[in-house]
Write an enzyme that holds these catalytic residues in place. Structure first.
Site, PDB file in Angstrom:
ATOM      1  N   PHE A 130       3.166   7.080   1.552  1.00 35.78           N
ATOM      2  CA  PHE A 130       3.850   8.053   0.711  1.00 35.78           C
ATOM      3  C   PHE A 130       2.966   9.253   0.401  1.00 35.78           C
ATOM      4  CE2 PHE A 130       5.130   3.728  -0.221  1.00 35.78           C
ATOM      5  CZ  PHE A 130       6.427   3.772   0.214  1.00 35.78           C
TER       6      PHE A 130
ATOM      7  N   PRO B 186       0.829  -1.213   0.000  1.00 37.09           N
ATOM      8  CA  PRO B 186       0.000   0.000   0.000  1.00 37.09           C
ATOM      9  C   PRO B 186       0.859   1.256   0.000  1.00 37.09           C
ATOM     10  CG  PRO B 186      -0.824  -1.583   1.599  1.00 37.09           C
ATOM     11  CD  PRO B 186       0.477  -2.126   1.096  1.00 37.09           C
ATOM     12  N   CYS B 187       0.438   2.252  -0.799  1.00 38.08           N
ATOM     13  CA  CYS B 187       1.252   3.460  -0.939  1.00 38.08           C
ATOM     14  C   CYS B 187       0.744   4.613  -0.084  1.00 38.08           C
ATOM     15  CB  CYS B 187       1.305   3.898  -2.402  1.00 38.08           C
ATOM     16  SG  CYS B 187      -0.324   4.242  -3.124  1.00 38.08           S
ATOM     17  N   GLN B 188      -0.215   4.367   0.814  1.00 35.34           N
ATOM     18  CA  GLN B 188      -0.729   5.440   1.663  1.00 35.34           C
ATOM     19  C   GLN B 188       0.361   6.169   2.446  1.00 35.34           C
ATOM     20  OE1 GLN B 188      -2.189   2.594   1.202  1.00 35.34           O
ATOM     21  NE2 GLN B 188      -4.401   2.819   1.062  1.00 35.34           N
TER      22      GLN B 188
END
Length: 367
Positions: free
Chosen positions: A91, A87-89
């Site tokens: 960033f 998951p890129c949350q």
């Protein structure tokens, strides 16, 4: 984009961490790789993953997914592959101007550190990770430096690069970091297949679909549905020139207050705009069916793009089912589509892995 499936390889088994609705998995399957399972903590993704991929969905947070479970999924497969899009949350939630130190809350990076631990414990032959481009900045994100170091120490050859997926046949401008690592030898992503002269366009991808009004659901395709517009947004889209127009053409009475501030003038070209027919689309996000969330206006019709159009721009085949018809939701399904790895990028990763393994085997036979 062809949905033709390659013959399934019987000796390469793949496990997909953070699998979502299966965009990456489906691309790998179309290239003939045997994805035996996907792992994700969002149970709402289970229907789409299993319905379209004939693979097992494991509803579990990756932090609680054990190395033993992973080994059992591989069994005695001659070649084991581990892929994932953590998951890129973290960033997007952190200011891009702020450096992230080693002492930051490790829980923020738990998915990537767990990915590292599973690799260290099970030592798959090939590893692939797809993620946001900014992750490559190891000074800002030491977690990626840790990831690279751990792979090197474990004996992997590593390559990674930031790609615009439109250069690989996805009808969308979307920059992603793709990492490949192998214990078998050097590995890299295949060369780009497209350039600005032959990009797959919005017209080629969605131009065949029937016209739709805002708020309408197509009678034969429940995924071809668009968000209902407010009266103000109807006026705005009507005032936006066809085929790539923007808010720059609006009269003052159509301008949101935020557009009138100096800091908001850049919004006039980035939100409420229309897509261009003969170009790739902008990045499809989880809010891609909302007119004011980006350049998500249809090139010609007075509405935002439909769920079907968003799925096609993410290179999902038209047969891909995201939910039973009665459970399709504008918000949930748009989130599923926007969070997915484009299927065509999955195919590119799959082809890169296949070519690498075939090259390694050919070299081994010559010795």
């Amino acid at each position: 984009m062809s949905s033709r499936r390659a013959n399934k390889s019987k000796d390469i088994k793949v496990v997909d961490l953070f699998c979502g609705v299966g965009g990456l998995t489906h691309g790998l399957i179309l290239e003939g790789l045997d994805v035996v399972a996907g792992v994700d903590n969002d149970v709402s993704c289970q229907f789409a993953f299993e319905q379209n991929n004939s693979s097992k969905f494991i509803y579990k947070d990756v932090s609680k997914f054990s190395s033993k479970e992973l080994e059992e999924l591989y069994g005695d497969a001659p070649v084991k592959v581990l892929v994932g899009c953590a998951p890129c949350q973290p960033f997007s939630a952190i200011s891009k101007s702020k450096a992230i130190g080693k002492d930051d809350d490790r829980n923020r990076w738990a998915p990537l550190y767990r990915f590292i631990k599973l690799i260290q414990d099970t030592k798959p032959d090939v590893v692939s990770m797809e993620n946001v481009p900014d992750l490559c900045n190891t000074k800002k994100y030491p977690v990626f430096a840790d990831f690279l170091k751990s792979l090197s120490v474990a004996g992997y050859n590593v390559s990674y690069k930031v790609v615009d997926v439109s250069r690989y046949g996805v009808p969308q401008k979307r920059r992603r970091m793709v990492l490949l690592a192998s214990r078998l030898g050097e590995i890299s992503l295949i060369p780009e297949t497209h350039d600005k002269t032959n990009v797959v366009t919005v017209r080629e991808t969605i131009g065949h679909l029937e016209n739709l009004k805002d708020g309408e659901v197509h009678k034969l395709d429940v995924l071809h549905r668009s968000s209902r517009l407010s009266e103000m947004n109807k006026r705005r889209i009507i005032a936006t020139p066809k085929n790539g127009g923007s808010a720059k053409s609006w009269s003052d009475d159509l301008m949101p207050d935020c557009f009138k501030r100096d800091s908001g003038k850049s919004y006039m070209t980035t939100v409420y705009g229309r897509m261009r027919w003969d170009d790739a689309s902008p990045t499809i996000t989880t809010h891609c069916t909302t007119l004011g969330a980006g350049r998500y206006g249809h090139p010609k019709q007075n509405r935002a793009i439909s769920l079907r159009e968003a799925a096609l721009l993410q290179s999902f085949p038209e047969y891909y089912q995201f939910d039973p018809p009665e459970k399709i939701s504008m918000v949930k399904t748009a989130r599923h589509i926007g969070n997915a790895v484009p299927v065509q990028l999955g195919r590119v990763i799959g082809e890169s892995i296949k070519r690498h393994i075939e090259t390694h085997r050919a070299t081994a036979r010559r010795k």
